[in-house]
Design a protein around this motif. Structure first.
Motif, mmCIF file in Angstrom:
data_model
loop_
_atom_site.group_PDB
_atom_site.id
_atom_site.type_symbol
_atom_site.label_atom_id
_atom_site.label_comp_id
_atom_site.label_asym_id
_atom_site.label_seq_id
_atom_site.Cartn_x
_atom_site.Cartn_y
_atom_site.Cartn_z
ATOM 1 N N SER A 13 0.811 -1.220 0.000
ATOM 2 C CA SER A 13 0.000 0.000 0.000
ATOM 3 C C SER A 13 0.842 1.267 0.000
ATOM 4 N N PRO A 15 2.650 3.876 -1.789
ATOM 5 C CA PRO A 15 2.621 4.270 -3.201
ATOM 6 C C PRO A 15 3.996 4.275 -3.868
ATOM 7 N N ASP A 16 5.021 4.741 -3.157
ATOM 8 C CA ASP A 16 6.356 4.799 -3.753
ATOM 9 C C ASP A 16 6.882 3.400 -4.050
ATOM 10 N N ALA A 18 5.059 0.642 -4.509
ATOM 11 C CA ALA A 18 4.247 0.035 -5.562
ATOM 12 C C ALA A 18 4.638 0.563 -6.942
ATOM 13 N N ARG A 19 4.887 1.870 -7.041
ATOM 14 C CA ARG A 19 5.285 2.438 -8.327
ATOM 15 C C ARG A 19 6.658 1.922 -8.758
ATOM 16 N N SER A 83 -3.798 -2.446 -2.692
ATOM 17 C CA SER A 83 -3.066 -1.214 -2.966
ATOM 18 C C SER A 83 -3.849 -0.302 -3.903
ATOM 19 N N ASP A 84 -4.100 0.931 -3.457
ATOM 20 C CA ASP A 84 -4.749 1.911 -4.338
ATOM 21 C C ASP A 84 -3.888 2.206 -5.564
ATOM 22 N N THR A 85 -2.561 2.229 -5.380
ATOM 23 C CA THR A 85 -1.655 2.497 -6.497
ATOM 24 C C THR A 85 -1.760 1.401 -7.548
ATOM 25 N N ASP A 88 -5.071 1.777 -9.389
ATOM 26 C CA ASP A 88 -5.026 2.881 -10.355
ATOM 27 C C ASP A 88 -4.331 2.439 -11.640
ATOM 28 N N ARG A 89 -3.215 1.716 -11.489
ATOM 29 C CA ARG A 89 -2.503 1.230 -12.673
ATOM 30 C C ARG A 89 -3.356 0.212 -13.440
#
Length: 231
Positions: A13, A15-16, A18-19, A83-85, A88-89
């Motif tokens: 979760s 974001p960094d 996950a990206r 994970s929201d990230t 989103d992807r």
């Protein structure tokens, strides 16, 4: 949520993280997991040409679900991830499927609490259940199998721990020739040893998915497939 799942969900979760992980994930011809994903779709098609609903648990960016939705144009999908990230992807990468895909936020050990519907022709998961201990893994398999319609498929493409230290050493020696190591920024902690092949096979049986096999294996990654009894 058990502590092991809570820890893993917290990592994904971020974001960094996950990206960074998504940016390092192989694409196209470099993605060696395209073969087992295709094998899974072909096995489902052999007995279930119209799976209807396909659920992708901890689906990340939706690579596995995309293969199945391409193989079955009349099917619809549900993608669940903590994970929201990642979601989103997935919404971006799966946009071409339009309203055929529904996205849910939630943990893989609490499928019904996340509103995942029953009656699926296939439930998928990929590169996620290795964060679970044996009992938690078996609980996931039981709940996932409970979402399947009669004759539905339970499919998991995931990393395992070798039973044999000799083979573990051999794999570590040669695998980088075929699968380059990920950047250190995408390394993540595991609270315990990864499940073994036996842990997965026992989990399928405990979930009532007796028609099960390993359809593909390379180094530390296996494609587990199983089908519930037809009506």
């Amino acid at each position: 949520m058990p502590e092991q799942s809570r820890t893993a969900a917290a990592v994904w979760s971020d974001p960094d993280f996950a990206r960074a992980w998504l940016g390092a994930d192989p694409q196209g011809a470099a993605d060696l997991l395209e073969l087992p994903r295709g094998i899974a779709a072909a096995l489902v098609a052999e007995t279930t040409p119209e799976p209807g609903l396909i659920v992708d648990v901890a689906g990340g960016a939706g690579k596995f679900l995309a293969v199945l939705l391409d193989a079955f144009p009349s099917a619809r999908g549900v993608l669940l991830d903590a994970s929201d990230t990642m979601l989103d992807r997935a919404k971006t990468d799966l946009a071409r499927f339009g309203e055929r895909v529904d996205f849910r936020i939630g943990d893989m050990t609490q499928l019904r609490a996340a509103g995942v519907p029953e009656g699926a022709g296939a439930v998928l998961s990929s590169r996620a259940s290795h964060h679970l201990g044996r009992e938690e893994l078996h609980g996931f398999y039981r709940e996932a199998a409970g979402l399947l319609r009669p004759g539905g498929w339970l499919i998991n493409l995931d990393h395992i721990a070798p039973d044999d230290a000799v083979w573990d050493r051999r794999y570590r020696t040669v695998r980088t020739r075929f699968t380059p190591p990920r950047p250190s920024a995408t390394a993540h902690h595991h609270d315990g040893p990864l499940p073994t092949v036996r842990d997965h096979v026992d989990g399928y049986r405990a979930a009532g998915v007796s028609e099960a096999d390993i359809a593909w294996k390379a180094f530390y990654t296996c494609l587990f497939v199983g089908r519930t009894p037809p009506a």
